[in-house]
Design a protein around this motif. Structure first.
Motif: not given
Length: 287
Positions: A115-122
């Motif tokens: 997950s390279d950014n918060l949106e993708r991680f969430n």
């Protein structure tokens, strides 16, 4: 058997905190919970609404431990301590010894590394919760039942959810704010609203598998997973598959019933034809 939702806490409204907590667990995989707490100290700060404390001060060890207990309740890691303990107030809450050794579930470890950014991680964390957490799966099923009964307002309060889950869905105890966090998982499900979104989902989750099996993936397997992590309907799934085939991004492969039984897969009926596999065409996998 009755179900329970314990009293637990996670900073679901703050994805950056969720990611740091996940990082702490992954970094200390195989170590004690105490080691994880030590690693996280100073990396998390209080938010304006947190118990009236000013924003920006270091988050307390007690708060961090409560959040880690919430991750445990959601099956994001295993530990050799207790999961629930009864308190004098009659509330059921998670309780884990700091001496417990932790074992992070593989999907969380993969998620953090990819997950390279918060949106993708969430988004990915929501998928993992919907697929692997028994608490989330049970709640999502119960929430769907309540939606079908049309007994919920558009934005139900935790108190309303608490009452209706006990009345209609076989829960003997529904803790707050735990139910509110579970409802966030329910509302944060991924959205698939076009055939291209479906293709992105398939390639993301099954691209590697397809490359190892001549591009073939069991069709029912894909839909079973999609139902766990989204509100996607079977009609939408079939409609978008046809559009993907018409635009030469996939092929639908017919499969005989006996062969499907022999290899243990279910068939999907689309317009009267039984399909067992989807073949992702090479340009789509390379996207």
């Amino acid at each position: 058997m009755s179900k329970i939702i314990p009293v637990f806490h996670i900073p679901k409204e703050y994805p950056e905190d969720m990611k740091i907590l996940a990082e702490g667990l992954v970094a200390n995989n195989g170590q004690t919970l105490k080691a994880t707490l030590s690693w996280l100290e100073g990396k998390l700060v209080a938010h304006p609404r947190h118990k009236g404390k000013p924003a920006g001060i270091p988050m307390s060890t007690t708060t961090i431990k409560n959040y880690l207990a919430g991750f445990y309740v959601l099956d994001f890691y295993k530990a050799d301590g207790q999961i629930y303990s009864e308190t004098k107030t009659g509330k059921t809450r998670p309780s884990i010894s700091v001496k417990s050794k932790i074992q992070v579930v593989t999907p969380l470890e993969i998620l953090f590394n990819q997950s390279d950014n918060l949106e993708r991680f969430n988004e990915n964390l929501t998928e993992i919760g919907c697929q692997y957490s028994q608490l989330v799966k049970d709640y999502n099923q119960a929430r769907s039942i309540l939606d079908e009964k049309e007994c919920l307002p558009e934005n139900p309060t935790p108190a309303q959810l608490q009452e209706l889950l006990v009345q209609h869905c076989g829960y003997s105890f529904v803790g707050q704010p735990g139910v509110g966090y579970l409802d966030r998982f329910y509302r944060d499900k991924i959205s698939i609203d076009s055939y291209l979104n479906l293709l992105d989902f398939i390639v993301k989750n099954y691209g590697d598998q397809a490359q190892k099996s001549l591009g073939l993936v069991p069709l029912a397997q894909i839909f079973t997973y999609i139902k766990q992590v989204s509100d996607y309907t079977e009609d939408e799934f079939k409609k978008h598959l046809i559009q993907l085939q018409l635009t030469h991004r996939i092929e639908l492969r017919t499969t005989k019933s006996q062969f499907a039984r022999n290899i243990g897969i279910d068939l999907v009926d689309i317009r009267g034809v039984n399909y067992g596999f989807i073949k992702i065409l090479e340009p789509a996998i390379a996207v």
